[in-house]
Design a protein around this motif. Structure first.
Motif, PDB file in Angstrom:
ATOM      1  N   GLN A   2     -32.595   1.751  27.865  1.00  0.00           N
ATOM      2  CA  GLN A   2     -33.237   2.848  28.575  1.00  0.00           C
ATOM      3  C   GLN A   2     -32.600   4.176  28.201  1.00  0.00           C
ATOM      4  N   GLN A   3     -31.256   4.187  28.066  1.00  0.00           N
ATOM      5  CA  GLN A   3     -30.586   5.410  27.668  1.00  0.00           C
ATOM      6  C   GLN A   3     -30.982   5.814  26.258  1.00  0.00           C
ATOM      7  N   SER A   4     -31.119   4.836  25.350  1.00  0.00           N
ATOM      8  CA  SER A   4     -31.530   5.128  23.977  1.00  0.00           C
ATOM      9  C   SER A   4     -32.966   5.634  23.934  1.00  0.00           C
ATOM     10  N   PHE A   5     -33.834   5.048  24.770  1.00  0.00           N
ATOM     11  CA  PHE A   5     -35.230   5.481  24.809  1.00  0.00           C
ATOM     12  C   PHE A   5     -35.311   6.933  25.254  1.00  0.00           C
ATOM     13  N   ALA A   6     -34.386   7.341  26.114  1.00  0.00           N
ATOM     14  CA  ALA A   6     -34.375   8.719  26.601  1.00  0.00           C
ATOM     15  C   ALA A   6     -34.007   9.708  25.503  1.00  0.00           C
ATOM     16  N   LEU A   7     -33.479   9.216  24.369  1.00  0.00           N
ATOM     17  CA  LEU A   7     -33.146  10.094  23.249  1.00  0.00           C
ATOM     18  C   LEU A   7     -34.377  10.471  22.433  1.00  0.00           C
ATOM     19  N   LEU A   8     -35.479   9.768  22.614  1.00  0.00           N
ATOM     20  CA  LEU A   8     -36.709  10.095  21.904  1.00  0.00           C
ATOM     21  C   LEU A   8     -37.327  11.359  22.473  1.00  0.00           C
ATOM     22  N   LEU A  12     -43.039  11.349  23.073  1.00  0.00           N
ATOM     23  CA  LEU A  12     -43.043   9.935  22.698  1.00  0.00           C
ATOM     24  C   LEU A  12     -42.779   9.065  23.912  1.00  0.00           C
ATOM     25  N   GLN A  13     -41.894   9.511  24.769  1.00  0.00           N
ATOM     26  CA  GLN A  13     -41.631   8.771  26.001  1.00  0.00           C
ATOM     27  C   GLN A  13     -42.878   8.744  26.886  1.00  0.00           C
ATOM     28  N   ALA A  14     -43.543   9.894  27.004  1.00  0.00           N
ATOM     29  CA  ALA A  14     -44.748   9.972  27.831  1.00  0.00           C
ATOM     30  C   ALA A  14     -45.845   9.081  27.268  1.00  0.00           C
ATOM     31  N   ASN A  15     -45.970   9.063  25.934  1.00  0.00           N
ATOM     32  CA  ASN A  15     -46.991   8.218  25.311  1.00  0.00           C
ATOM     33  C   ASN A  15     -46.730   6.740  25.608  1.00  0.00           C
ATOM     34  N   ALA A  16     -45.468   6.341  25.567  1.00  0.00           N
ATOM     35  CA  ALA A  16     -45.132   4.944  25.841  1.00  0.00           C
ATOM     36  C   ALA A  16     -45.514   4.567  27.271  1.00  0.00           C
ATOM     37  N   HIS A  17     -45.306   5.479  28.202  1.00  0.00           N
ATOM     38  CA  HIS A  17     -45.668   5.208  29.597  1.00  0.00           C
ATOM     39  C   HIS A  17     -47.190   5.172  29.788  1.00  0.00           C
ATOM     40  N   SER A  29     -42.373  -6.939  22.527  1.00  0.00           N
ATOM     41  CA  SER A  29     -41.815  -7.149  21.198  1.00  0.00           C
ATOM     42  C   SER A  29     -41.428  -5.816  20.545  1.00  0.00           C
ATOM     43  N   LEU A  30     -42.254  -4.786  20.742  1.00  0.00           N
ATOM     44  CA  LEU A  30     -41.967  -3.457  20.205  1.00  0.00           C
ATOM     45  C   LEU A  30     -40.647  -2.922  20.766  1.00  0.00           C
ATOM     46  N   LEU A  31     -40.472  -3.033  22.076  1.00  0.00           N
ATOM     47  CA  LEU A  31     -39.248  -2.545  22.715  1.00  0.00           C
ATOM     48  C   LEU A  31     -38.032  -3.358  22.279  1.00  0.00           C
ATOM     49  N   GLN A  32     -38.230  -4.667  22.118  1.00  0.00           N
ATOM     50  CA  GLN A  32     -37.112  -5.510  21.670  1.00  0.00           C
ATOM     51  C   GLN A  32     -36.713  -5.162  20.243  1.00  0.00           C
ATOM     52  N   ARG A  33     -37.716  -4.911  19.394  1.00  0.00           N
ATOM     53  CA  ARG A  33     -37.407  -4.533  18.010  1.00  0.00           C
ATOM     54  C   ARG A  33     -36.676  -3.187  17.985  1.00  0.00           C
ATOM     55  N   PHE A  34     -37.078  -2.276  18.865  1.00  0.00           N
ATOM     56  CA  PHE A  34     -36.390  -0.988  18.979  1.00  0.00           C
ATOM     57  C   PHE A  34     -34.918  -1.213  19.322  1.00  0.00           C
ATOM     58  N   ALA A  35     -34.668  -2.075  20.280  1.00  0.00           N
ATOM     59  CA  ALA A  35     -33.293  -2.377  20.674  1.00  0.00           C
ATOM     60  C   ALA A  35     -32.528  -3.016  19.528  1.00  0.00           C
ATOM     61  N   ASP A  36     -33.182  -3.923  18.795  1.00  0.00           N
ATOM     62  CA  ASP A  36     -32.523  -4.593  17.671  1.00  0.00           C
ATOM     63  C   ASP A  36     -32.172  -3.598  16.567  1.00  0.00           C
ATOM     64  N   GLU A  37     -33.094  -2.655  16.325  1.00  0.00           N
ATOM     65  CA  GLU A  37     -32.847  -1.646  15.292  1.00  0.00           C
ATOM     66  C   GLU A  37     -31.694  -0.734  15.681  1.00  0.00           C
ATOM     67  N   LEU A  38     -31.536  -0.468  16.964  1.00  0.00           N
ATOM     68  CA  LEU A  38     -30.448   0.384  17.433  1.00  0.00           C
ATOM     69  C   LEU A  38     -29.095  -0.307  17.307  1.00  0.00           C
ATOM     70  N   GLY A  39     -29.080  -1.614  17.547  1.00  0.00           N
ATOM     71  CA  GLY A  39     -27.832  -2.353  17.514  1.00  0.00           C
ATOM     72  C   GLY A  39     -26.945  -1.994  18.697  1.00  0.00           C
ATOM     73  N   ALA A  40     -25.676  -2.257  18.556  1.00  0.00           N
ATOM     74  CA  ALA A  40     -24.738  -2.056  19.665  1.00  0.00           C
ATOM     75  C   ALA A  40     -24.123  -0.666  19.682  1.00  0.00           C
ATOM     76  N   SER A  41     -24.336   0.124  18.620  1.00  0.00           N
ATOM     77  CA  SER A  41     -23.720   1.447  18.544  1.00  0.00           C
ATOM     78  C   SER A  41     -24.412   2.431  19.485  1.00  0.00           C
ATOM     79  N   GLN A  47     -31.007   8.846  15.000  1.00  0.00           N
ATOM     80  CA  GLN A  47     -30.956   7.388  14.828  1.00  0.00           C
ATOM     81  C   GLN A  47     -31.959   6.693  15.739  1.00  0.00           C
ATOM     82  N   ALA A  48     -32.114   7.233  16.946  1.00  0.00           N
ATOM     83  CA  ALA A  48     -33.078   6.646  17.872  1.00  0.00           C
ATOM     84  C   ALA A  48     -34.499   6.769  17.322  1.00  0.00           C
ATOM     85  N   LYS A  49     -34.814   7.910  16.723  1.00  0.00           N
ATOM     86  CA  LYS A  49     -36.157   8.088  16.165  1.00  0.00           C
ATOM     87  C   LYS A  49     -36.376   7.153  14.978  1.00  0.00           C
TER      88      LYS A  49
END
Length: 240
Positions: A2-8, A12-17, A29-41, A47-49
């Motif tokens: 959620q914190q990473s999504f707030a970096l967009l 883009l955040q409004a469109n997702a909602h 699946s889209l959100l999970q892939r976003f999390a996977d692409e971000l990794g643990a850093s 980077q979020a975009k």
């Protein structure tokens, strides 16, 4: 996440909602892939975009498919002359390098060899965005728009500065690939995209930019890459 999504970007955040047509399984699946692409850093906005775009590209063309009986006869799109020239150069048996193709396009040249290369060339990579005339789908969709650079780009919600080309083709002659309603995944990082509010619609609408006189939204769909096999002549080019 959620914190990473707030970096967009806020849009883009409004469109997702506001997304209402991407199937729930694909949205998750889209959100999970976003999390996977971000990794643990701990990512920064850039980077979020990048992670968001990578996730979106893996979930393209998953919106509702337009029924065949409803599909428009003619479709059209805008491309930059530079991109189209490059794709002509890459088309099978093309005799034209990218610079030559660009000059031919800007001159609206109808040399038979050049038109043959144009018909063999791609009209759009990855997701091809297209529009049509909602009242008469057999008509060139650009006919009712101001015939100038500012008017066409404004109507389609495009933020461009390079010379453009308007391409119109017959859907049936292009193989009639599936036409999908655009989703946030198709739009990726585009801040000028707005999800259509009608969840039952088979297509979306552009978000026109300001123009001298207000322009109505244009229908929009996305489809797979196609060649110019069904291309209608003449094409037109415009400079800013």
């Amino acid at each position: 996440m959620q914190q990473s999504f707030a970096l967009l970007d806020a849009q883009l955040q409004a469109n997702a909602h506001s997304e209402n047509v991407l199937p729930s399984s694909d949205f998750i699946s889209l959100l999970q892939r976003f999390a996977d692409e971000l990794g643990a850093s701990a990512p920064d906005p850039s980077q979020a975009k990048q992670a968001w775009c990578a996730a979106c590209y893996a979930h393209g063309r998953r919106g509702r498919v337009m029924p065949t009986a409803t599909a428009p006869i003619m479709l059209g799109r805008v491309n930059t002359v530079k991109n189209q020239a490059r794709w002509i150069n890459q088309s099978p048996a093309s005799k034209f390098n990218a610079d030559e193709a660009k000059e031919f396009l800007l001159d609206e040249e109808h040399d038979p060899d050049f038109i043959a290369a144009l018909r063999q060339a791609s009209l759009g990579k990855y997701n091809l965005w297209a529009t049509f005339d909602e009242r008469d789908s057999a008509r060139n969709p650009f006919t009712g728009l101001p015939q100038n650079y500012a008017g066409i780009t404004a109507a389609l919600g495009l933020n461009m500065t390079e010379p453009i080309i308007t391409l119109v083709w017959e859907h049936r002659l292009a193989g009639a690939p599936a036409l999908h309603r655009p989703t946030i995944a198709d739009a990726a990082e585009n801040p000028l995209f707005r999800p259509h509010g009608d969840a039952d619609a088979f297509w979306g609408y552009t978000y026109p930019r300001p123009y001298a006189t207000p322009l109505p939204p244009m229908p929009e769909v996305v489809l797979q890459e196609i060649s110019g096999a069904g291309l209608q002549l003449p094409y037109k080019t415009f400079k800013s």
